[in-house]
Design an enzyme around this catalytic site. Structure first.
Site, PDB file in Angstrom:
ATOM      1  N   ALA A 138     -11.340 -42.363  10.449  1.00 57.08           N
ATOM      2  CA  ALA A 138     -11.376 -41.002  10.982  1.00 57.08           C
ATOM      3  C   ALA A 138     -11.916 -40.070   9.912  1.00 57.08           C
ATOM      4  O   ALA A 138     -11.727 -38.860   9.973  1.00 57.08           O
ATOM      5  CB  ALA A 138      -9.999 -40.557  11.457  1.00 57.08           C
ATOM      6  N   SER A 139     -12.550 -40.659   8.913  1.00 57.11           N
ATOM      7  CA  SER A 139     -13.242 -39.917   7.871  1.00 57.11           C
ATOM      8  C   SER A 139     -12.301 -38.933   7.182  1.00 57.11           C
ATOM      9  O   SER A 139     -11.283 -39.315   6.654  1.00 57.11           O
ATOM     10  CB  SER A 139     -14.462 -39.237   8.488  1.00 57.11           C
ATOM     11  OG  SER A 139     -15.312 -38.743   7.504  1.00 57.11           O
ATOM     12  N   HIS A 140     -12.630 -37.663   7.244  1.00 56.38           N
ATOM     13  CA  HIS A 140     -11.883 -36.615   6.546  1.00 56.38           C
ATOM     14  C   HIS A 140     -10.674 -36.113   7.323  1.00 56.38           C
ATOM     15  O   HIS A 140      -9.937 -35.270   6.830  1.00 56.38           O
ATOM     16  CB  HIS A 140     -12.822 -35.434   6.273  1.00 56.38           C
ATOM     17  CG  HIS A 140     -13.358 -34.842   7.533  1.00 56.38           C
ATOM     18  ND1 HIS A 140     -14.388 -35.439   8.242  1.00 56.38           N
ATOM     19  CD2 HIS A 140     -12.993 -33.761   8.238  1.00 56.38           C
ATOM     20  CE1 HIS A 140     -14.639 -34.712   9.327  1.00 56.38           C
ATOM     21  NE2 HIS A 140     -13.812 -33.692   9.337  1.00 56.38           N
TER      22      HIS A 140
END
Length: 161
Positions: free
Chosen positions: A95-97
């Site tokens: 979910a990356s960042h």
């Protein structure tokens, strides 16, 4: 499935309310249908929800008869490297960042060509409503790409300076 998890360049949603094992299974099957590839690379990050998401994603892909190349816990750049090196599509579970309550997917076609809304993500979303299975299930192949990736990254520097 909440279609709001489909963003412009990836899929992201709260776990387990929006993205869970069942949702991941449908998405994996849809991606396998979309790519029509015999093998798909999967890499993942360290989120606590990732093992459950990986199980669902893998099941959906293998139900369509597609093999999985599991490269394990890696960075997104490592997945893109593997896609280019192996000339295969890939999925990064991340979910990356986003905060820890989220998880998601980044997709690429062979040679690390990104998949976004205008290059297939809308079609993948559509295919999640059309789950397909094949007689012969796919299998999981484990592959460690970290040594090759490290050497690739180190090739960018001049070690003599």
């Amino acid at each position: 499935m909440k279609t709001s998890i489909f963003k412009a360049y990836d899929i992201r949603g709260l776990y387990p309310q929006e993205l869970n094992k069942e949702t991941a299974q449908k998405i994996g099957n849809a991606f396998a249908q979309f790519t029509k590839s015999k093998k798909i690379i999967i890499g993942y990050d360290m989120r606590l929800s990732t093992p459950e998401i990986f199980k669902g994603l893998s099941q959906g892909i293998k139900d369509f008869g597609t093999d999985i190349i599991n490269i394990g816990q890696v960075s997104t750049d490592s997945l893109y490297y593997a896609s280019g090196k192996l000339n295969l599509p890939g999925i990064m579970i991340t979910a990356s960042h986003n905060p820890k309550d989220y998880n998601g997917f980044k997709f690429c076609l062979a040679k690390a060509v990104p998949v976004g809304k205008n290059s297939g993500l809308d079609k993948i979303k559509e295919l999640t409503n059309n789950y397909k299975t094949k007689k012969t299930r796919g299998k999981t192949i484990k592959k460690n790409i970290l040594k090759d990736y490290k050497n690739f990254v180190l090739s960018f520097i001049d070690k003599n300076k």
